[in-house]
Write a protein that holds these residues in place. Sequence first.
Motif, PDB file in Angstrom:
ATOM      1  N   SER A 114      -4.569  15.731  -4.437  1.00  0.00           N
ATOM      2  CA  SER A 114      -3.341  15.092  -4.913  1.00  0.00           C
ATOM      3  C   SER A 114      -2.208  16.092  -5.013  1.00  0.00           C
ATOM      4  CB  SER A 114      -3.571  14.434  -6.271  1.00  0.00           C
ATOM      5  OG  SER A 114      -4.511  13.388  -6.179  1.00  0.00           O
ATOM      6  N   LEU A 115      -2.537  17.311  -5.451  1.00  0.00           N
ATOM      7  CA  LEU A 115      -1.521  18.345  -5.565  1.00  0.00           C
ATOM      8  C   LEU A 115      -0.933  18.684  -4.201  1.00  0.00           C
ATOM      9  CD1 LEU A 115       0.004  20.474  -7.188  1.00  0.00           C
ATOM     10  CD2 LEU A 115      -1.971  21.992  -6.954  1.00  0.00           C
ATOM     11  N   GLN A 116      -1.767  18.811  -3.191  1.00  0.00           N
ATOM     12  CA  GLN A 116      -1.279  19.132  -1.855  1.00  0.00           C
ATOM     13  C   GLN A 116      -0.406  18.011  -1.301  1.00  0.00           C
ATOM     14  OE1 GLN A 116      -4.793  20.027   0.428  1.00  0.00           O
ATOM     15  NE2 GLN A 116      -5.053  22.050  -0.474  1.00  0.00           N
ATOM     16  N   GLN A 117      -0.816  16.763  -1.486  1.00  0.00           N
ATOM     17  CA  GLN A 117      -0.022  15.641  -1.006  1.00  0.00           C
ATOM     18  C   GLN A 117       1.311  15.564  -1.742  1.00  0.00           C
ATOM     19  OE1 GLN A 117      -2.759  12.384  -1.636  1.00  0.00           O
ATOM     20  NE2 GLN A 117      -3.493  12.460   0.479  1.00  0.00           N
ATOM     21  N   THR A 118       1.275  15.804  -3.047  1.00  0.00           N
ATOM     22  CA  THR A 118       2.508  15.768  -3.831  1.00  0.00           C
ATOM     23  C   THR A 118       3.456  16.869  -3.390  1.00  0.00           C
ATOM     24  OG1 THR A 118       1.304  14.891  -5.742  1.00  0.00           O
ATOM     25  CG2 THR A 118       3.454  15.873  -6.168  1.00  0.00           C
ATOM     26  N   ALA A 119       2.933  18.063  -3.193  1.00  0.00           N
ATOM     27  CA  ALA A 119       3.769  19.187  -2.764  1.00  0.00           C
ATOM     28  C   ALA A 119       4.416  18.911  -1.412  1.00  0.00           C
ATOM     29  CB  ALA A 119       2.934  20.468  -2.706  1.00  0.00           C
ATOM     30  N   GLU A 120       3.670  18.266  -0.499  1.00  0.00           N
ATOM     31  CA  GLU A 120       4.238  17.958   0.817  1.00  0.00           C
ATOM     32  C   GLU A 120       5.351  16.927   0.693  1.00  0.00           C
ATOM     33  OE1 GLU A 120       5.201  16.343   4.522  1.00  0.00           O
ATOM     34  OE2 GLU A 120       4.189  15.150   2.973  1.00  0.00           O
ATOM     35  N   LEU A 121       5.132  15.899  -0.117  1.00  0.00           N
ATOM     36  CA  LEU A 121       6.157  14.878  -0.306  1.00  0.00           C
ATOM     37  C   LEU A 121       7.391  15.438  -1.007  1.00  0.00           C
ATOM     38  CD1 LEU A 121       4.066  11.741  -1.337  1.00  0.00           C
ATOM     39  CD2 LEU A 121       5.479  11.995   0.712  1.00  0.00           C
ATOM     40  N   ALA A 122       7.175  16.382  -1.915  1.00  0.00           N
ATOM     41  CA  ALA A 122       8.291  16.957  -2.667  1.00  0.00           C
ATOM     42  C   ALA A 122       9.266  17.691  -1.761  1.00  0.00           C
ATOM     43  CB  ALA A 122       7.765  17.891  -3.749  1.00  0.00           C
ATOM     44  N   THR A 123       8.795  18.187  -0.617  1.00  0.00           N
ATOM     45  CA  THR A 123       9.703  18.865   0.315  1.00  0.00           C
ATOM     46  C   THR A 123      10.686  17.895   0.950  1.00  0.00           C
ATOM     47  OG1 THR A 123       8.210  18.594   2.236  1.00  0.00           O
ATOM     48  CG2 THR A 123       7.917  20.573   0.859  1.00  0.00           C
ATOM     49  N   ARG A 124      10.453  16.592   0.810  1.00  0.00           N
ATOM     50  CA  ARG A 124      11.333  15.575   1.393  1.00  0.00           C
ATOM     51  C   ARG A 124      12.345  15.032   0.381  1.00  0.00           C
ATOM     52  NH1 ARG A 124       8.557  13.388   6.084  1.00  0.00           N
ATOM     53  NH2 ARG A 124       6.527  14.409   6.310  1.00  0.00           N
ATOM     54  N   ILE A 125      12.235  15.505  -0.861  1.00  0.00           N
ATOM     55  CA  ILE A 125      13.119  15.032  -1.934  1.00  0.00           C
ATOM     56  C   ILE A 125      14.110  16.133  -2.291  1.00  0.00           C
ATOM     57  CG2 ILE A 125      13.247  14.020  -4.239  1.00  0.00           C
ATOM     58  CD1 ILE A 125      11.620  12.353  -2.293  1.00  0.00           C
ATOM     59  N   HIS A 126      15.408  15.795  -2.333  1.00  0.00           N
ATOM     60  CA  HIS A 126      16.433  16.762  -2.701  1.00  0.00           C
ATOM     61  C   HIS A 126      17.381  16.154  -3.720  1.00  0.00           C
ATOM     62  CE1 HIS A 126      14.997  18.115   1.250  1.00  0.00           C
ATOM     63  NE2 HIS A 126      15.339  19.336   0.853  1.00  0.00           N
TER      64      HIS A 126
END
Length: 235
Positions: A114-126
């Motif tokens: 879950s942490l890895q998926q969250t971190a990847e998605l967070a790169t798309r949020i600004h």
Amino acid sequence: MTRTDRLYALVEELRAVSPRPRSARWLAERFEVSSRTIERDISALQQGGVPIWAEPGRTGGYCLDAARTLAPLGFTVDEALAVMIALGTLATSPFRDSATSALRKVLAVMEDRSLQQTAELATRIHLLSDDRSNEAPPSVAYALRTGHVLRLSYIDRDGEATMRDVEPMGFVGKGNDWYLIAWCRLRDGLRAFRGDRMVQAEILGERAPRRPLRAEDLGIVEGRLRAVGLGDDPT
């Protein structure tokens, strides 16, 4: 086992035996790494805010305060992303240091996938902000929590510098700007002080009596006050 998995497992091992200690040697054998690796892992957890301390002596080792740690979090990816975004919006607020510490603690007890998926998605949020500095001094959040009077060196909207003793009552956030709502002793009334106009905020030894803060007292002309939390009452 990845390092993230091992950090998670270290916390859970120390939680399971708390308040008894585990030695670095015992933990090294348990996780099949060197004692030096365990020491580096413990240091990383401590820097991330996990309450681990070392007990000296032959029977000593590392201890964890279970009462001050989070149990393993079963966040979904969407929930974890929402927490990350919410804490990220506090970057210009008086709570920014606490928000950063809280995020580290949440990430430290998340399941690895879950942490890895969250971190990847967070790169798309600004988050879009302007170029001016709009950070409020972190000390004002402490003053609100403890009830201490603040001595503000403040620049008003006309550019005039004043020194004011104020009694913190609350905060209002609008975009990237945060306003301290306080009883101003200089003006003998309720005032709002924008964070980026506070040149200095000194915490005084005096504790002020808690004053009630009602939404209607704020005189909001534009917009609608929205409370933080589960209720709608901003008091």
